[in-house]
Design an enzyme around this catalytic site. Sequence first.
Site, PDB file in Angstrom:
ATOM      1  N   GLY A  51     -87.276 -21.376 -15.674  1.00  0.00           N
ATOM      2  CA  GLY A  51     -86.242 -22.400 -15.668  1.00  0.00           C
ATOM      3  C   GLY A  51     -85.416 -22.301 -16.933  1.00  0.00           C
ATOM      4  O   GLY A  51     -85.822 -21.633 -17.887  1.00  0.00           O
ATOM      5  N   GLN A  56     -80.597 -25.603 -23.910  1.00  0.00           N
ATOM      6  CA  GLN A  56     -81.156 -24.338 -24.408  1.00  0.00           C
ATOM      7  C   GLN A  56     -80.087 -23.273 -24.656  1.00  0.00           C
ATOM      8  O   GLN A  56     -80.368 -22.254 -25.282  1.00  0.00           O
ATOM      9  CB  GLN A  56     -82.193 -23.782 -23.428  1.00  0.00           C
ATOM     10  CG  GLN A  56     -83.472 -24.581 -23.392  1.00  0.00           C
ATOM     11  CD  GLN A  56     -84.476 -23.916 -22.471  1.00  0.00           C
ATOM     12  OE1 GLN A  56     -84.464 -24.135 -21.268  1.00  0.00           O
ATOM     13  NE2 GLN A  56     -85.344 -23.096 -23.035  1.00  0.00           N
ATOM     14  N   CYS A 100     -91.809 -21.192 -23.274  1.00  0.00           N
ATOM     15  CA  CYS A 100     -90.426 -21.650 -23.236  1.00  0.00           C
ATOM     16  C   CYS A 100     -89.559 -20.592 -23.904  1.00  0.00           C
ATOM     17  O   CYS A 100     -89.939 -20.059 -24.943  1.00  0.00           O
ATOM     18  CB  CYS A 100     -90.322 -22.977 -23.981  1.00  0.00           C
ATOM     19  SG  CYS A 100     -88.655 -23.647 -24.050  1.00  0.00           S
ATOM     20  N   LEU A 101     -88.404 -20.300 -23.311  1.00  0.00           N
ATOM     21  CA  LEU A 101     -87.514 -19.290 -23.900  1.00  0.00           C
ATOM     22  C   LEU A 101     -87.045 -19.694 -25.299  1.00  0.00           C
ATOM     23  O   LEU A 101     -86.697 -18.835 -26.099  1.00  0.00           O
ATOM     24  CB  LEU A 101     -86.302 -19.049 -22.991  1.00  0.00           C
ATOM     25  CG  LEU A 101     -86.587 -18.373 -21.642  1.00  0.00           C
ATOM     26  CD1 LEU A 101     -85.327 -18.347 -20.781  1.00  0.00           C
ATOM     27  CD2 LEU A 101     -87.132 -16.963 -21.827  1.00  0.00           C
ATOM     28  N   HIS A 142     -90.888 -29.774 -17.242  1.00  0.00           N
ATOM     29  CA  HIS A 142     -90.601 -29.063 -18.488  1.00  0.00           C
ATOM     30  C   HIS A 142     -89.086 -29.037 -18.751  1.00  0.00           C
ATOM     31  O   HIS A 142     -88.629 -29.358 -19.852  1.00  0.00           O
ATOM     32  CB  HIS A 142     -91.163 -27.632 -18.391  1.00  0.00           C
ATOM     33  CG  HIS A 142     -90.854 -26.757 -19.561  1.00  0.00           C
ATOM     34  ND1 HIS A 142     -91.835 -26.220 -20.369  1.00  0.00           N
ATOM     35  CD2 HIS A 142     -89.673 -26.303 -20.067  1.00  0.00           C
ATOM     36  CE1 HIS A 142     -91.269 -25.496 -21.324  1.00  0.00           C
ATOM     37  NE2 HIS A 142     -89.959 -25.522 -21.153  1.00  0.00           N
ATOM     38  N   GLU A 143     -88.317 -28.678 -17.719  1.00  0.00           N
ATOM     39  CA  GLU A 143     -86.859 -28.578 -17.888  1.00  0.00           C
ATOM     40  C   GLU A 143     -86.237 -29.959 -18.094  1.00  0.00           C
ATOM     41  O   GLU A 143     -85.323 -30.111 -18.896  1.00  0.00           O
ATOM     42  CB  GLU A 143     -86.210 -27.868 -16.698  1.00  0.00           C
ATOM     43  CG  GLU A 143     -86.649 -26.422 -16.492  1.00  0.00           C
ATOM     44  CD  GLU A 143     -86.615 -25.571 -17.752  1.00  0.00           C
ATOM     45  OE1 GLU A 143     -85.730 -25.773 -18.604  1.00  0.00           O
ATOM     46  OE2 GLU A 143     -87.500 -24.701 -17.892  1.00  0.00           O
ATOM     47  N   HIS A 146     -86.258 -31.066 -21.625  1.00  0.00           N
ATOM     48  CA  HIS A 146     -85.201 -30.479 -22.471  1.00  0.00           C
ATOM     49  C   HIS A 146     -83.963 -31.379 -22.508  1.00  0.00           C
ATOM     50  O   HIS A 146     -83.261 -31.432 -23.512  1.00  0.00           O
ATOM     51  CB  HIS A 146     -84.786 -29.100 -21.945  1.00  0.00           C
ATOM     52  CG  HIS A 146     -85.686 -27.974 -22.381  1.00  0.00           C
ATOM     53  ND1 HIS A 146     -85.883 -27.658 -23.708  1.00  0.00           N
ATOM     54  CD2 HIS A 146     -86.419 -27.082 -21.676  1.00  0.00           C
ATOM     55  CE1 HIS A 146     -86.707 -26.606 -23.787  1.00  0.00           C
ATOM     56  NE2 HIS A 146     -87.054 -26.246 -22.578  1.00  0.00           N
TER      57      HIS A 146
HETATM   58 NI    NI Z   1     -88.309 -24.656 -22.100  1.00  0.00          NI
END
Ligand code: NI
Length: 184
Positions: A51, A56, A100-101, A142-143, A146
């Site tokens: 995701g 991000q 996570c990226l 999770h997303e 953010h």
């Molecule tokens: Ni993340």
Amino acid sequence: MKKRNPELLPIRIYGDKTLQKKAEPVTQITNEIKDFIDDLVFTMYEKDGVGLAAPQVGKSLRIFVVDPLWYNEEGEKNPVVMINPEFIEFENQTEFEEGCLSLPEIYEKVVRAEKVVIKGLNEKGEEANYKADGLFARALQHEYDHLDGILFIDKISKLKRIFLKKKLNELSKTTDANGVNLRR
Ligand code: NI
């Protein structure tokens, strides 16, 4: 009209100011927003993400994309776009390792709801509802976090965070004077 090619968006890394901010709701799905969503989807797949949320990539808007299954479905891509999402239901709890990226090389177990119901708008501005469990439910939560400036490491124990301190300091070191951390 010629279709625009999507662009790879640079990912913001831990320490970046936008990652810590509560994102703003989308008021109108303009062509600019549609192009941005195309870029967000493209970047998620290019970076092998499950995701990706707008903050991000430095855009403080309540938009994220997820596709929790594509890498074990022989590359079949079915991106789910969520604009201004809200959870309607949470059911049970479960623990699973996340990454996570924006937090390269950090993986920790996080407790989240096992099942969720979420509603929001899709990229066409139509209402989109999903009943999710497993990895899909986890990715949605999770997303969504953010969009509120929350990272998965904010959900682990204090003790575990202390162990990560050195890694986190290392990551945030590359943040510039404007609060941008692209770590490249
Ligand atoms: Ni993340």
